[in-house]
Motif scaffolding. Structure first.
Motif, PDB file in Angstrom:
ATOM      1  N   GLU A 156       0.828  -1.205   0.000  1.00 52.50           N
ATOM      2  CA  GLU A 156       0.000   0.000   0.000  1.00 52.50           C
ATOM      3  C   GLU A 156       0.862   1.254   0.000  1.00 52.50           C
ATOM      4  O   GLU A 156       0.616   2.204  -0.745  1.00 52.50           O
ATOM      5  CB  GLU A 156      -0.916  -0.008   1.230  1.00 52.50           C
ATOM      6  CG  GLU A 156      -1.833   1.191   1.317  1.00 52.50           C
ATOM      7  CD  GLU A 156      -2.671   1.154   2.593  1.00 52.50           C
ATOM      8  OE1 GLU A 156      -3.120   2.228   3.003  1.00 52.50           O
ATOM      9  OE2 GLU A 156      -2.864   0.060   3.146  1.00 52.50           O
ATOM     10  N   ASN A 160       1.080   4.044  -2.973  1.00 50.86           N
ATOM     11  CA  ASN A 160       0.883   5.472  -2.681  1.00 50.86           C
ATOM     12  C   ASN A 160       2.083   6.285  -3.127  1.00 50.86           C
ATOM     13  O   ASN A 160       1.940   7.382  -3.663  1.00 50.86           O
ATOM     14  CB  ASN A 160       0.631   5.696  -1.198  1.00 50.86           C
ATOM     15  CG  ASN A 160      -0.735   5.225  -0.764  1.00 50.86           C
ATOM     16  OD1 ASN A 160      -1.621   5.029  -1.586  1.00 50.86           O
ATOM     17  ND2 ASN A 160      -0.905   5.028   0.531  1.00 50.86           N
ATOM     18  N   GLN A 161       3.261   5.739  -2.910  1.00 49.22           N
ATOM     19  CA  GLN A 161       4.484   6.430  -3.315  1.00 49.22           C
ATOM     20  C   GLN A 161       4.536   6.555  -4.828  1.00 49.22           C
ATOM     21  O   GLN A 161       4.858   7.605  -5.361  1.00 49.22           O
ATOM     22  CB  GLN A 161       5.701   5.648  -2.813  1.00 49.22           C
ATOM     23  CG  GLN A 161       7.027   6.199  -3.258  1.00 49.22           C
ATOM     24  CD  GLN A 161       7.585   7.182  -2.284  1.00 49.22           C
ATOM     25  OE1 GLN A 161       7.179   7.185  -1.145  1.00 49.22           O
ATOM     26  NE2 GLN A 161       8.483   8.016  -2.721  1.00 49.22           N
ATOM     27  N   THR A 164       1.996   9.124  -5.998  1.00 50.22           N
ATOM     28  CA  THR A 164       2.435  10.484  -5.715  1.00 50.22           C
ATOM     29  C   THR A 164       3.519  10.907  -6.680  1.00 50.22           C
ATOM     30  O   THR A 164       3.491  12.001  -7.219  1.00 50.22           O
ATOM     31  CB  THR A 164       2.960  10.576  -4.273  1.00 50.22           C
ATOM     32  OG1 THR A 164       1.956  10.113  -3.391  1.00 50.22           O
ATOM     33  CG2 THR A 164       3.348  11.990  -3.913  1.00 50.22           C
ATOM     34  N   SER A 181      -8.197  12.490  -5.945  1.00 56.19           N
ATOM     35  CA  SER A 181      -7.389  11.801  -4.946  1.00 56.19           C
ATOM     36  C   SER A 181      -6.838  12.765  -3.898  1.00 56.19           C
ATOM     37  O   SER A 181      -6.461  12.365  -2.821  1.00 56.19           O
ATOM     38  CB  SER A 181      -6.240  11.051  -5.625  1.00 56.19           C
ATOM     39  OG  SER A 181      -5.379  11.986  -6.245  1.00 56.19           O
TER      40      SER A 181
END
Length: 192
Positions: A156, A160-161, A164, A181
């Motif tokens: 997860e 997310n990284q 981003t 988002s």
């Protein structure tokens, strides 16, 4: 302005004093040193044009500095040092301690003490490595539930990284496409 900021005109004390008198600085904002300086002024006023005293500067060397310099000259440091960790001693501190212990026994000459201290330091370093690997091998196995939880958390965080980093490297979204988002829609902030 209460006074000049140029260091050649007055001292820091007279400049702060002028700021206090002129109302540019409140009494509760005055520096801590101000009252001490006012109560105990120096014998000679610290001005920029005061000649420096001709006192010779003494070299400060300790006996251990020579040993430490020799160690660092002949051996490359093999560790990283955390300057905030005061509990752990560095390899050079270990070496100096071993060297001083051997020197206090007085049985060897300087060169033999140095070589023996190097050998003892290498043995201690090897022993600490063995203890570290033994401690890592004796760790209890994590149960399957904890492993799956850690793996899912890691995946997860990685997604997310990536989300981003890909959104920051991609061009700005068009006005028609809204990014849901993120909590704040930047396009809505700059509408005409």
């Amino acid at each position: 302005m209460a006074q000049s900021r140029l260091e050649k005109i007055g001292t820091i004390f007279t400049r702060v004093q002028g700021l206090l008198r002129g109302g540019a600085m409140r009494a509760e904002d005055k520096p801590i040193w101000y009252d001490v300086y006012a109560a105990f002024p120096p014998k000679a006023e610290p001005r920029f044009d005061r000649p420096a005293p001709q006192i010779p500067v003494r070299n400060i060397f300790y006996a251990e500095d020579v040993v430490r310099a020799k160690l660092h000259k002949h051996n490359r440091p093999q560790e990283t040092i955390n300057l905030l960790d005061h509990r752990r001693t560095t390899q050079s501190q270990h070496f100096v301690q071993i060297y001083q212990d051997l020197k206090s026994q007085g049985a060897l000459d300087e060169e033999r003490i140095y070589e023996t201290a190097l050998d003892l330091l290498a043995e201690q370093r090897q022993q600490s490595r063995l203890e570290t690997t033994a401690a890592e091998e004796n760790l209890p196995e994590l149960d399957a539930e904890v492993k799956t939880q850690l793996m899912s958390d890691f995946k997860e965080a990685a997604s997310n990284q990536q989300g981003t980093s890909s959104s920051s490297s991609s061009p700005a979204p068009s006005k028609a496409k809204k990014d849901t988002s993120v909590g704040i829609n930047i396009d809505s902030l700059f509408k005409d």
